[in-house]
Design an enzyme around this catalytic site. Structure first.
Site, PDB file in Angstrom:
ATOM      1  CE  LYS A 195      -3.976   0.740   2.336  1.00  0.00           C
ATOM      2  NZ  LYS A 195      -5.045   0.897   1.359  1.00  0.00           N
TER       3      LYS A 195
HETATM    4  N1  PMP Z   1      -7.146  -2.391  -3.148  1.00  0.00           N
HETATM    5  C1  PMP Z   1      -6.654  -1.156  -2.893  1.00  0.00           C
HETATM    6  C2  PMP Z   1      -5.883  -0.444  -3.968  1.00  0.00           C
HETATM    7  C3  PMP Z   1      -6.881  -0.564  -1.649  1.00  0.00           C
HETATM    8  O1  PMP Z   1      -6.409   0.663  -1.379  1.00  0.00           O
HETATM    9  C4  PMP Z   1      -7.639  -1.263  -0.677  1.00  0.00           C
HETATM   10  C5  PMP Z   1      -7.941  -0.629   0.646  1.00  0.00           C
HETATM   11  N2  PMP Z   1      -6.922  -0.847   1.569  1.00  0.00           N
HETATM   12  C6  PMP Z   1      -8.096  -2.563  -0.977  1.00  0.00           C
HETATM   13  C7  PMP Z   1      -7.830  -3.082  -2.228  1.00  0.00           C
HETATM   14  C8  PMP Z   1      -8.812  -3.380   0.044  1.00  0.00           C
HETATM   15  O2  PMP Z   1      -7.899  -3.861   1.020  1.00  0.00           O
HETATM   16  P1  PMP Z   1      -8.323  -4.151   2.509  1.00  0.00           P
HETATM   17  O3  PMP Z   1      -9.454  -5.081   2.470  1.00  0.00           O
HETATM   18  O4  PMP Z   1      -7.123  -4.750   3.151  1.00  0.00           O
HETATM   19  O5  PMP Z   1      -8.705  -2.850   3.112  1.00  0.00           O
END
Ligand code: PMP
Length: 314
Positions: free
Chosen positions: A158
């Site tokens: 991220k």
């Molecule tokens: N894809 C992206 C690009 C994101 O920013 C997020 C949000 N964190 C997600 C998917 C979903 O991930 P998570 O379920 O861990 O929040």
């Protein structure tokens, strides 16, 4: 957005107005940071705040830090404990969104990762839905942008700089009248939305792009895979999805910490299924919201109670 009162910054909890970096900061100049998004849900019956899968979130953050060569001096457990202390200091008794951030803390120039020190900060604030449109009725379009690929900016981290890609995608979608966008990867297959993972229902099976389709390794995605198979008895297949397969899906939805679980009812102006939220997504949303509040005993091990400060077991 309601403002936090405190942040964990440079090793301690300080009033939010003291948590500041310089204009010379490396991460501000080059995007050399990585963040997380975590939620905590208030259960009014138990008078308890439950953080959802904190160790999974902090382990992913540590992996993102590794990609950026930031040496985090805290274990995932220590990060969770810092988080709980911050949430107790804020005395939150409502649903909150938590933003941990690792960042290059050097004040100075030089586009590189090595020999550049890093630090960790954390803040949280009360929060409802991330997508302000009706989360049972999202109108989505395919983006003209492609999803960042692993050999350009690692999609499984991220990484702050890579969110320019997400911002381009989201802005194009909204200015074109959609609530969200779906994005193709370099291979031409569906990867995900601007900040959420993606599933379709087709022929009774749930299908989601695999971990090597340039997706973020979503913690909600892995939660949903478990709920679909264990609670709802639905087979989940992780494989590439073509654009036109989405048009012919029976149901489609997004999932993520921000969006939680949101039904997609049209894609590129074509109705998905009946054009209304389908039965699988409706049941999944109910199951998900019960689970995050601790109402499903078999999944309480995913929750960490802030005001008891120990994992909650049934
Ligand atoms: N894809 C992206 C690009 C994101 O920013 C997020 C949000 N964190 C997600 C998917 C979903 O991930 P998570 O379920 O861990 O929040």
């Amino acid at each position: 957005m309601s403002m936090p009162k405190y942040a964990f910054f440079e090793g301690k909890i300080v009033p939010i107005d003291q948590a500041k970096v310089s204009v010379m900061n490396h991460a501000l100049n080059y995007g050399t940071a990585a963040f997380g998004g975590v939620r905590a849900y208030w259960n009014d019956d138990e008078k308890q705040l439950f953080v959802f899968r904190p160790l999974d979130h902090f382990n992913r953050l540590k992996n993102s830090a590794k990609l950026l060569m930031i040496d985090l001096p805290y274990s995932a457990e220590q990060l969770r404990d810092i988080l709980c202390e911050l949430l107790r200091t804020e005395d939150f008794k409502e649903n909150v969104y938590i933003r941990p951030l690792v960042y290059k803390s050097l004040n100075g120039i030089g586009v590189k990762l090595h020999e550049v020190p890093g630090d960790f900060t954390l803040w949280a604030f009360p929060f409802g839905n991330y997508i302000t449109a009706d989360n049972t009725n999202l109108k989505v379009g395919f983006s003209s942008w492609k999803r960042v690929s692993d050999n350009i900016i690692p999609a499984r981290g991220k990484i702050s700089g890579s969110y320019i890609n997400s911002a381009l995608i989201k802005t194009e979608a909204e200015l074109n009248g959609f609530d969200e966008a779906l994005v193709l990867n370099d291979d031409g297959h569906v990867s995900e939305a601007s900040a959420a993972n993606f599933f379709i229902m087709r022929h009774g099976k749930a299908i989601t792009p695999p971990l090597n389709a340039d997706i973020l390794e979503g913690i909600t995605r892995s939660t949903i895979i478990t709920l679909l198979s264990e609670v709802m008895g639905i087979e989940v297949v992780e494989r590439d999805i073509d654009r036109t397969e989405v048009y012919t899906a029976d149901e489609a939805f997004l999932c993520g910490t921000g969006v939680q679980v949101a039904a997609i009812t049209s894609v590129d102006h074509r109705a998905i299924g009946t054009g209304k939220m389908g039965p699988v997504v409706a049941k999944l949303r109910d199951t998900f919201f019960d689970m995050v509040k601790g109402k499903l005993p078999q999944y309480r091990h995913w929750l960490h109670a802030v005001y008891a400060d120990e994992p909650v077991r049934a």
